[in-house]
Design a protein around this motif. Structure first.
Motif, mmCIF file in Angstrom:
data_model
loop_
_atom_site.group_PDB
_atom_site.id
_atom_site.type_symbol
_atom_site.label_atom_id
_atom_site.label_comp_id
_atom_site.label_asym_id
_atom_site.label_seq_id
_atom_site.Cartn_x
_atom_site.Cartn_y
_atom_site.Cartn_z
ATOM 1 N N ILE A 5 -6.845 3.113 -8.166
ATOM 2 C CA ILE A 5 -6.195 2.059 -7.359
ATOM 3 C C ILE A 5 -5.130 2.681 -6.468
ATOM 4 C CG2 ILE A 5 -4.711 0.015 -7.455
ATOM 5 C CD1 ILE A 5 -6.144 -0.658 -10.149
ATOM 6 N N LYS A 6 -4.281 3.535 -7.042
ATOM 7 C CA LYS A 6 -3.218 4.184 -6.270
ATOM 8 C C LYS A 6 -3.802 5.036 -5.142
ATOM 9 C CE LYS A 6 -0.405 7.964 -6.979
ATOM 10 N NZ LYS A 6 0.297 8.905 -7.792
ATOM 11 N N ASN A 7 -4.826 5.832 -5.456
ATOM 12 C CA ASN A 7 -5.454 6.677 -4.435
ATOM 13 C C ASN A 7 -6.077 5.850 -3.324
ATOM 14 O OD1 ASN A 7 -4.718 8.995 -5.812
ATOM 15 N ND2 ASN A 7 -6.694 9.217 -6.833
ATOM 16 N N GLU A 8 -6.758 4.784 -3.694
ATOM 17 C CA GLU A 8 -7.409 3.928 -2.693
ATOM 18 C C GLU A 8 -6.372 3.197 -1.844
ATOM 19 O OE1 GLU A 8 -10.645 2.730 -0.597
ATOM 20 O OE2 GLU A 8 -10.624 4.198 -2.215
ATOM 21 N N LEU A 9 -5.297 2.746 -2.466
ATOM 22 C CA LEU A 9 -4.221 2.077 -1.731
ATOM 23 C C LEU A 9 -3.646 3.003 -0.670
ATOM 24 C CD1 LEU A 9 -1.969 0.028 -1.097
ATOM 25 C CD2 LEU A 9 -0.753 0.899 -3.114
ATOM 26 N N ASN A 10 -3.317 4.234 -1.043
ATOM 27 C CA ASN A 10 -2.722 5.169 -0.090
ATOM 28 C C ASN A 10 -3.718 5.584 0.987
ATOM 29 O OD1 ASN A 10 0.205 5.829 -0.807
ATOM 30 N ND2 ASN A 10 -0.815 5.777 -2.791
ATOM 31 N N LYS A 11 -4.980 5.708 0.624
ATOM 32 C CA LYS A 11 -6.016 6.028 1.613
ATOM 33 C C LYS A 11 -6.160 4.889 2.620
ATOM 34 C CE LYS A 11 -10.942 6.308 1.740
ATOM 35 N NZ LYS A 11 -12.152 6.243 0.944
ATOM 36 N N GLN A 12 -6.237 3.653 2.129
ATOM 37 C CA GLN A 12 -6.379 2.485 3.002
ATOM 38 C C GLN A 12 -5.137 2.303 3.884
ATOM 39 O OE1 GLN A 12 -8.867 -0.035 3.218
ATOM 40 N NE2 GLN A 12 -10.232 1.210 1.985
ATOM 41 N N ARG A 13 -3.962 2.498 3.290
ATOM 42 C CA ARG A 13 -2.724 2.390 4.067
ATOM 43 C C ARG A 13 -2.707 3.422 5.188
ATOM 44 N NH1 ARG A 13 2.476 5.356 2.156
ATOM 45 N NH2 ARG A 13 0.860 6.911 2.355
ATOM 46 N N GLN A 73 -16.333 -5.778 -4.689
ATOM 47 C CA GLN A 73 -16.456 -4.347 -4.970
ATOM 48 C C GLN A 73 -15.782 -3.478 -3.916
ATOM 49 O OE1 GLN A 73 -17.627 -3.026 -7.895
ATOM 50 N NE2 GLN A 73 -17.484 -5.203 -8.379
ATOM 51 N N GLU A 74 -15.247 -4.091 -2.871
ATOM 52 C CA GLU A 74 -14.582 -3.367 -1.793
ATOM 53 C C GLU A 74 -13.063 -3.493 -1.948
ATOM 54 O OE1 GLU A 74 -16.125 -1.763 0.893
ATOM 55 O OE2 GLU A 74 -18.004 -2.100 -0.179
ATOM 56 N N THR A 75 -12.345 -2.513 -1.378
ATOM 57 C CA THR A 75 -10.897 -2.627 -1.290
ATOM 58 C C THR A 75 -10.548 -3.094 0.118
ATOM 59 O OG1 THR A 75 -10.710 -0.309 -0.653
ATOM 60 C CG2 THR A 75 -10.445 -0.819 -2.983
ATOM 61 N N TYR A 76 -9.457 -3.853 0.231
ATOM 62 C CA TYR A 76 -9.016 -4.358 1.525
ATOM 63 C C TYR A 76 -7.513 -4.148 1.657
ATOM 64 C CZ TYR A 76 -13.543 -6.684 1.521
ATOM 65 O OH TYR A 76 -14.889 -6.936 1.477
ATOM 66 N N PHE A 77 -7.111 -3.741 2.855
ATOM 67 C CA PHE A 77 -5.697 -3.544 3.147
ATOM 68 C C PHE A 77 -5.431 -4.232 4.473
ATOM 69 C CE2 PHE A 77 -2.016 -1.324 4.843
ATOM 70 C CZ PHE A 77 -1.207 -1.196 3.722
ATOM 71 N N PHE A 97 -1.112 -6.728 2.251
ATOM 72 C CA PHE A 97 -1.928 -7.182 1.127
ATOM 73 C C PHE A 97 -2.967 -6.122 0.817
ATOM 74 C CE2 PHE A 97 -0.215 -10.956 3.058
ATOM 75 C CZ PHE A 97 0.108 -11.761 1.984
ATOM 76 N N PHE A 98 -3.107 -5.813 -0.469
ATOM 77 C CA PHE A 98 -4.115 -4.858 -0.913
ATOM 78 C C PHE A 98 -4.884 -5.484 -2.064
ATOM 79 C CE2 PHE A 98 -5.262 -1.251 -3.766
ATOM 80 C CZ PHE A 98 -6.222 -0.667 -2.945
ATOM 81 N N THR A 99 -6.189 -5.654 -1.874
ATOM 82 C CA THR A 99 -7.038 -6.175 -2.948
ATOM 83 C C THR A 99 -8.001 -5.070 -3.366
ATOM 84 O OG1 THR A 99 -8.606 -7.116 -1.364
ATOM 85 C CG2 THR A 99 -6.903 -8.582 -2.209
ATOM 86 N N TYR A 100 -8.299 -5.034 -4.646
ATOM 87 C CA TYR A 100 -9.117 -3.955 -5.192
ATOM 88 C C TYR A 100 -9.972 -4.488 -6.335
ATOM 89 C CZ TYR A 100 -5.300 -4.148 -8.566
ATOM 90 O OH TYR A 100 -4.386 -4.592 -9.476
ATOM 91 N N PRO A 101 -11.120 -3.837 -6.580
ATOM 92 C CA PRO A 101 -11.979 -4.262 -7.691
ATOM 93 C C PRO A 101 -11.293 -4.019 -9.029
ATOM 94 C CG PRO A 101 -13.087 -2.616 -6.310
ATOM 95 C CD PRO A 101 -11.693 -2.748 -5.821
#
Length: 194
Positions: free
Chosen positions: A122-130, A98-102, A110-114
């Motif tokens: 997904i796009k918003n979480e990816l850019n936030k994590q990056r 249930q967590e995202t990882y970058f 590597f980016f993993t997402y639920p």
């Protein structure tokens, strides 16, 4: 140096007062950010109101000048993430977690997402994590680039600022190469304007 918070944005600006002008002028210095010239008798709240009014223009111009620092990463084959002047391959995977990882391993991001997230989420979480990862690396790496005390700072629409005891650098610069970052540091030390 005044700082103005408008929503989530912080605008750090240099204010210069002059007797022989009658209106407020805004200039974007490529290195130092926002420079404002105002009449000597203009009240501070009126100067700030003008900056608030021009916030959208300021943001658009600043991002246009430094578009390489504001790229969003898309979830697509062949996507890349900029770090220290290189573009590294991005591998994305959905997960039962249930967590995202970058993370960065062996020359790849590597980016993993639920799997429950929508494409936009997904796009918003990816850019936030990056961005969080890059901010952390900026804090670590900037200190290693120069003999002066170098610290990272939030994005205040400037590349950096020279303090009495060191240099503040916009964390987004971690996307540029080490020589480019060092050049920015040298320009700040020499108090250049562009």
């Amino acid at each position: 140096m005044p700082i103005l918070e408008i929503g989530q944005d912080k605008i750090n600006y240099q204010l210069k007062r002059e007797d022989d002008i009658y209106f407020v002028k805004i200039y974007l210095d490529d290195l130092n950010g926002i420079c404002v010239t105002a009449p000597s008798k203009k009240q501070d709240e009126n100067v700030e109101a003008f900056i608030v009014k021009k916030k959208k223009w300021i943001k658009e111009k600043w991002i246009k000048i430094h578009d390489d620092l504001y790229q969003t990463v898309q979830i697509e084959t062949g996507a890349r993430v900029s770090y220290l002047g290189r573009k590294y391959k991005l591998i994305t995977e959905n997960s039962t977690e249930q967590e995202t990882y970058f993370t960065f391993q062996k020359g790849k991001f590597f980016f993993t997402y639920p799997s429950s997230l929508s494409n936009e989420e997904i796009k918003n979480e990816l850019n936030k994590q990056r961005d969080q990862w890059l901010q952390q690396k900026a804090s670590e790496k900037f200190k290693q680039l120069h003999s002066n005390d170098i610290q990272s700072e939030d994005d205040h629409y400037r590349l950096g600022f020279k303090k009495e005891d060191g240099i503040l650098l916009n964390w987004r610069l971690i996307q540029r190469s080490k020589p480019e970052i060092q050049s920015t540091i040298d320009d700040l030390i020499e108090e250049k304007t562009f």
